[in-house]
Design an enzyme around this catalytic site. Structure first.
Site, short mmCIF file in Angstrom:
data_model
loop_
_atom_site.label_atom_id
_atom_site.label_comp_id
_atom_site.label_asym_id
_atom_site.label_seq_id
_atom_site.Cartn_x
_atom_site.Cartn_y
_atom_site.Cartn_z
N GLU A 167 0.81 -1.22 0.00
CA GLU A 167 0.00 0.00 0.00
C GLU A 167 0.84 1.27 0.00
OE1 GLU A 167 -2.95 -0.33 3.13
OE2 GLU A 167 -4.22 -1.56 1.85
N GLU B 92 -6.51 -8.07 -0.72
CA GLU B 92 -6.93 -8.10 0.69
C GLU B 92 -8.43 -7.84 0.78
OE1 GLU B 92 -4.92 -5.42 3.34
OE2 GLU B 92 -2.97 -5.78 2.41
N TRP C 90 -10.46 -0.98 11.99
CA TRP C 90 -9.95 0.40 11.95
C TRP C 90 -10.99 1.41 11.51
CZ3 TRP C 90 -10.59 1.73 6.89
CH2 TRP C 90 -10.53 0.71 5.94
C1 GLA Z 1 -4.24 -2.69 4.83
C2 GLA Z 1 -2.86 -3.28 5.00
C3 GLA Z 1 -2.84 -4.50 5.87
C4 GLA Z 1 -3.75 -4.35 7.06
C5 GLA Z 1 -5.14 -4.05 6.56
C6 GLA Z 1 -6.19 -3.97 7.64
O1 GLA Z 1 -4.90 -3.09 3.74
O2 GLA Z 1 -2.24 -3.57 3.78
O3 GLA Z 1 -1.51 -4.72 6.28
O4 GLA Z 1 -3.30 -3.32 7.87
O5 GLA Z 1 -5.11 -2.82 5.90
O6 GLA Z 1 -7.47 -3.79 7.08
#
Ligand code: GLA
Ligand code: ZN
Length: 674
Positions: A155, A311, A319
């Site tokens: 990311e 993901e 979060w």
């Molecule tokens: C992001 C990150 C992950 C994790 C997720 C949690 O996508 O790439 O490492 O922190 O968020 O939702």
């Protein structure tokens, strides 16, 4: 024709982020993970994302033993590996010894070690250290039969205001303006408030402490941040591409991430991948499902081939402000939505919950209880079962006749603009709203950047395309001239690529001919206010937020305002230009209007949905290899829907039965082929 993520594994990948280094002292957990992976019908693990501190515990002393063991174990258990490079989070010694790798904030303070995703993208030392470890990873694992793709970093995001980045920014500007400071002054209209630059050395990144009022500078800074991130990715991919030229390279991107223009990543990616965390079951109803579909269609279209959902959250996130549980069925439906829109993977963050730290309550396939006895585990297992049954659809793609333009530079320029409704111009949301009439009817759409060829589509929609450079003006004009249908809205063609207003009336230059109108004024309404337009048939629709006052110059008026001082003036027009048509919608509507007019335009162009008619909350999408059509019917409502006529006979891919009509459970999905 099929195109797989990696030809050596022609199936859907089902798995996700796996952080076994957190359990390095309790290796029974690794064995249990392998057993559970098989049981959950998972066949992939993404490893190494945050492992740098374990892989290089001291500068130059590498220890790959844990990865050796884990990758072998996964392979022995029938799994494949998406291998990450560790640049998303560096070891502490590196930051301590080389502070230049740490970011500097916009108030010019150097961060300490801090969280993650926080390196300086320019630092030569960071680039060198990353290249070194990446090269070792490529040499060691590039030929391992388990490894199917490179997951570069994690990311990418953020900005750095350190002296190295500032210098690189100046170099970027020198190149962009051919070393001519007066050209830059002109582009920035810098005489305004006496902001003229005498030379390139005076330029600093725009921050609250510096030249924030110079809009051209702000745009160029954001362009630079993207360029520098792309360049960083190119640099860290260099050893991977050199040592393992066959291995596909990707980086996991985020939904509508504001800070980076993902359109510029097209060339550094072999496969596009993204992390998808919708607010399922939010009070906004099916907006979130629609938005998630929109972004799938963006990432698929970015490379024009099957993408990866790298993901997604099993069960829930931790979060968000409100971390609601996905209702039973929703995990599987969200997974299959990805597949329906052209993803070849269903991957989760995360495989097993970390015991401590900030993500310990983020959803995972394996919860703290550590067994298969959870609702979420059961659902993931079921998803895996389904994926195995439909594996033949892997590598197929989606054919779209409709495109919606999504342009980051335009987004930034709109938001920078002091005018209209000052805050929250709602560019992304508006684009999703324009996608909705197609989504809900099961019409395939590509969401595309301005770099893409329009001629591949019968209909191109460009909401709020405020910033249009010369190339875009010409592109629109020639697309319409050659027979395309282009649909634009309020705010079209107001500024050029430096954020300077076009003179001589909006929209810019020959767009006035293409659309057969010019726009004199724009009215901004208070949030609760509603205006009104009347369509030629006499139907009235509410307007909100924006209403432009147009003058017709040859366009056919399809709707006029029926309230306010501009009552009777054109609100919605179409113009024949060359062999094509250009539609213009001068106001923001509340949804019903566009649903109605796009239905008409679809009929005119003979664009059809995947099935003839769909009940509310249900949508349908297809993938194909050119011969077989795979049809996915998705129900985002909680209620079962009956009697959906398919228009053709299909085979249910899960039961083998032949069907002409189907029912779909609440949060359920039917997968058919013909
Ligand atoms: C992001 C990150 C992950 C994790 C997720 C949690 O996508 O790439 O490492 O922190 O968020 O939702
Ligand atoms: Zn920096």
């Amino acid at each position: 024709m099929k195109k797989y993520i990696n030809e050596k594994f022609p199936y859907f990948l089902h798995g996700g982020d796996y952080n076994p280094e957190q359990w390095i002292d309790v290796k029974e957990v690794w064995d249990e993970d392998m057993r559970l992976m098989r049981e959950a019908n998972c066949n992939e693990m993404t490893v190494g994302i945050f492992s740098w501190a374990v892989l290089e515990p001291e500068e130059g002393r590498y220890d790959f033993s844990f990865l050796d063991e884990v990758i072998d174990k996964i392979y022995q258990n029938g799994g494949r590996v998406v291998l990450a490079t560790p640049s998303g989070s560096r070891p502490r010694w590196l930051a301590q010894k080389y502070p230049e790798v740490l970011r500097v904030s916009d108030s010019r303070e150097r961060f300490g070690f801090s969280g993650r995703h926080n390196h300086c993208p320019t630092s030569p030392i960071y680039r060198e250290k990353v290249q070194k470890i990446n090269a070792l990873l490529a040499e060691r694992y590039g030929k391992h039969p388990a490894v199917v793709a490179w997951h570069v970093s994690n990311e990418y995001s953020g900005e750095c205001f350190c002296p190295l980045c500032q210098e690189a920014f100046r170099a970027y500007l020198r190149e962009r303006y051919n070393g001519d400071i007066q050209a830059l002054n002109k582009a920035y209209w810098s005489t305004f408030w006496s902001h003229n630059y005498d030379n390139f050395e005076q330029i600093e990144a725009p921050t609250p402490l510096t030249d924030e009022s110079v809009l051209g500078l702000r745009l160029d800074w954001k362009r630079f941040v993207t360029a520098q991130t792309v360049d960083f990715m190119r640099s860290e991919s260099e050893p991977l591409r050199r040592i393992t030229p066959e291995m596909p390279v990707t980086t996991n991107m985020m939904t509508a991430f504001y800070g980076l223009d993902y359109n510029k990543f097209e060339d550094v990616l072999d496969v596009a991948s993204w992390d998808n965390y919708p607010d399922w079951h939010s009070p906004r109803g099916d907006y979130e499902a629609c938005r998630s579909a929109f972004w799938h269609d963006y990432f698929r279209a970015l490379k024009g081939r099957a993408h990866m959902m790298m993901e997604s959250a099993p069960g829930l996130t931790n979060w968000k402000s409100y971390n609601k549980l996905k209702r039973p069925g929703m995990d599987t439906l969200a997974a299959l939505q990805a597949i329906a829109h052209g993803s070849d993977t269903v991957q989760y963050f995360q495989w097993r919950k970390s015991r401590g730290s900030v993500e310990k309550f983020h959803g995972a396939v394996v919860d703290h209880v550590g067994t298969n006895q959870t609702r979420v585990f059961g659902e993931i297992k079921r998803t895996g079962e389904i994926l195995k049954k439909i594996d033949e659809a892997a590598g197929t793609t989606v054919k779209a006749r409709v495109a919606i333009l999504f342009d980051w530079e335009n987004w930034w320029a709109l938001d920078n603009c002091q005018g209209f409704q000052l805050k929250d111009k709602k560019y992304e949301e508006t684009c999703v709203e324009y996608y909705k009439p197609f989504w809900r009817r099961g019409v395939a759409v590509d969401v595309i950047g301005p770099q893409k060829d329009f001629s591949a589509y019968d209909l191109v929609i460009a909401p709020m395309l405020y910033m249009t450079d010369r190339a875009m003006i010409q592109k629109i004009a020639s697309y319409v001239e050659q027979g395309g249908t282009f649909y634009a809205t309020y705010m079209l063609g107001m500024v050029n690529e430096s954020d300077l207003c076009y003179l001589g009336g909006f929209p810019a230059a020959e767009l006035k001919e293409v659309f057969g109108l010019w726009n004199e004024e724009i009215d901004s309404l208070y949030p609760e206010e509603r205006g009104e337009i009347t369509l030629n048939g006499g139907t009235r629709y509410a307007t909100k937020d924006y209403a432009e006052v147009l003058h017709e110059r040859g366009a056919k008026v399809l709707a006029r305002y029926s309230k306010e001082f501009y009552n009777g003036t054109p609100a919605y027009t179409v113009n024949k230009y060359g062999k094509g048509k250009a539609y213009y919608q001068a106001f923001r509507d509340t949804g019903e209007f566009k649903d109605c007019v796009f239905f008409t335009i679809m009929k005119e162009l003979g664009i059809e949905g995947a099935v003839p008619e769909l009940p509310a909350g249900v949508t349908a999408h297809t993938r194909t290899d050119g011969d077989t059509v795979y049809l996915f019917i998705e129900n985002y409502s909680a209620e079962r829907k009956e009697n959906i006529a398919l228009g053709n006979e299909y085979e249910d891919m899960l039961t083998g039965e032949k069907v002409l009509t189907v029912g779909v459970d609440g949060y359920g999905m039917r997968i058919l082929k013909r």
